[in-house]
Design a protein around this motif. Structure first.
Motif, PDB file in Angstrom:
ATOM      1  N   ILE A 169       0.840  -1.200   0.000  1.00 37.84           N
ATOM      2  CA  ILE A 169       0.000   0.000   0.000  1.00 37.84           C
ATOM      3  C   ILE A 169       0.873   1.249   0.000  1.00 37.84           C
ATOM      4  O   ILE A 169       1.838   1.333   0.768  1.00 37.84           O
ATOM      5  CB  ILE A 169      -0.931  -0.002   1.235  1.00 37.84           C
ATOM      6  N   TYR A 170       0.528   2.199  -0.859  1.00 36.33           N
ATOM      7  CA  TYR A 170       1.227   3.477  -0.870  1.00 36.33           C
ATOM      8  C   TYR A 170       0.604   4.384   0.193  1.00 36.33           C
ATOM      9  O   TYR A 170      -0.616   4.495   0.278  1.00 36.33           O
ATOM     10  CB  TYR A 170       1.130   4.146  -2.246  1.00 36.33           C
ATOM     11  N   VAL A 171       1.464   5.005   0.998  1.00 38.33           N
ATOM     12  CA  VAL A 171       1.005   5.934   2.033  1.00 38.33           C
ATOM     13  C   VAL A 171       1.447   7.325   1.599  1.00 38.33           C
ATOM     14  O   VAL A 171       2.630   7.563   1.352  1.00 38.33           O
ATOM     15  CB  VAL A 171       1.594   5.581   3.414  1.00 38.33           C
ATOM     16  N   ILE A 172       0.463   8.227   1.487  1.00 39.64           N
ATOM     17  CA  ILE A 172       0.739   9.592   1.037  1.00 39.64           C
ATOM     18  C   ILE A 172       1.104  10.460   2.225  1.00 39.64           C
ATOM     19  O   ILE A 172       0.431  10.428   3.258  1.00 39.64           O
ATOM     20  CB  ILE A 172      -0.502  10.207   0.341  1.00 39.64           C
ATOM     21  N   LYS A 173       2.148  11.233   2.037  1.00 38.09           N
ATOM     22  CA  LYS A 173       2.540  12.200   3.060  1.00 38.09           C
ATOM     23  C   LYS A 173       1.419  13.231   3.193  1.00 38.09           C
ATOM     24  O   LYS A 173       0.882  13.697   2.208  1.00 38.09           O
ATOM     25  CB  LYS A 173       3.848  12.868   2.650  1.00 38.09           C
ATOM     26  N   GLY A 174       1.090  13.597   4.411  1.00 39.26           N
ATOM     27  CA  GLY A 174      -0.050  14.490   4.662  1.00 39.26           C
ATOM     28  C   GLY A 174       0.169  15.937   4.300  1.00 39.26           C
ATOM     29  O   GLY A 174      -0.758  16.691   4.188  1.00 39.26           O
ATOM     30  N   ASP A 175       1.399  16.366   4.106  1.00 41.94           N
ATOM     31  CA  ASP A 175       1.648  17.751   3.738  1.00 41.94           C
ATOM     32  C   ASP A 175       2.649  17.781   2.589  1.00 41.94           C
ATOM     33  O   ASP A 175       3.018  16.748   2.049  1.00 41.94           O
ATOM     34  CB  ASP A 175       2.181  18.544   4.931  1.00 41.94           C
TER      35      ASP A 175
END
Length: 195
Positions: free
Chosen positions: A185-191
């Protein structure tokens, strides 16, 4: 990034912190409920448990593991740049991982060794399934803290692929995001999103 067995187990256990709370509440003695636990600050009584050490231990273990889960997200190095072609939210897949909470209402209590062992075997089986299928990061508690799961078509290293993305921010088509791949799963940086 691949989870090793012990960190994966800790992340898995953290996802069952609400279950620990439910089981602890079910372990409160009836006499505590009858004495109005904390209706009035002058007459506030801490609840008495049938099995205080078991309730406290499981509460602390799962709570500590939940804190560990969030610290993992803070320490992740978001090294990949991906461009979102298309993304649609699929929060129900995270909700599917909450099935074991139903077990807490099926007569599980800390006084029955057989039921506790049965719950441990059930959770061990679920852990093995989620670990082997590389879905440990699919933690239903993340929904409460604003994370969402997406089915997405992305471009990474000039290749178009379909994948799942876990993100705390709403994804927009044709934008570039910093991310990390945790298991499948790819986790996107929140900022720090880029145009």
């Amino acid at each position: 990034m691949q989870f090793k067995l012990i960190p994966a187990l800790l992340v898995f256990l953290g996802s069952y912190f609400p279950l620990a709370i439910i089981l602890a509440i079910q372990d409160i003695k009836i006499s505590s409920w009858d004495s109005n636990i904390c209706i009035n600050l002058d007459k506030c009584h801490l609840p008495e448990f049938h099995n205080p050490w078991t309730s406290l231990l499981i509460f602390m273990i799962t709570g500590g593991c939940l804190i560990l889960t969030f610290s993992i997200f803070k320490k992740v190095k978001y090294v990949y740049q991906i461009k979102i072609r298309e993304a649609k939210p699929i929060p129900t897949e995270l909700i599917n991982y909450s099935f074991p909470y139903i077990v807490s209402f099926m007569g599980v209590d800390y006084e029955s060794i057989g039921k506790i062992v049965g719950l441990i075997i059930f959770l061990a089986w679920l852990f093995l399934l989620t670990y082997k299928s590389q879905q440990i990061i699919m933690n239903p508690i993340l929904l409460i803290f604003g994370w969402n799961l997406y089915d997405a078509n992305i471009c990474i290293d000039k290749h178009n692929i379909s994948t799942k993305i876990l993100s705390k921010i709403k994804l927009t088509s044709n934008k570039i995001y910093s991310c990390e791949k945790i298991q499948s799963i790819y986790v996107i940086k929140g900022d720090n999103e880029n145009d």
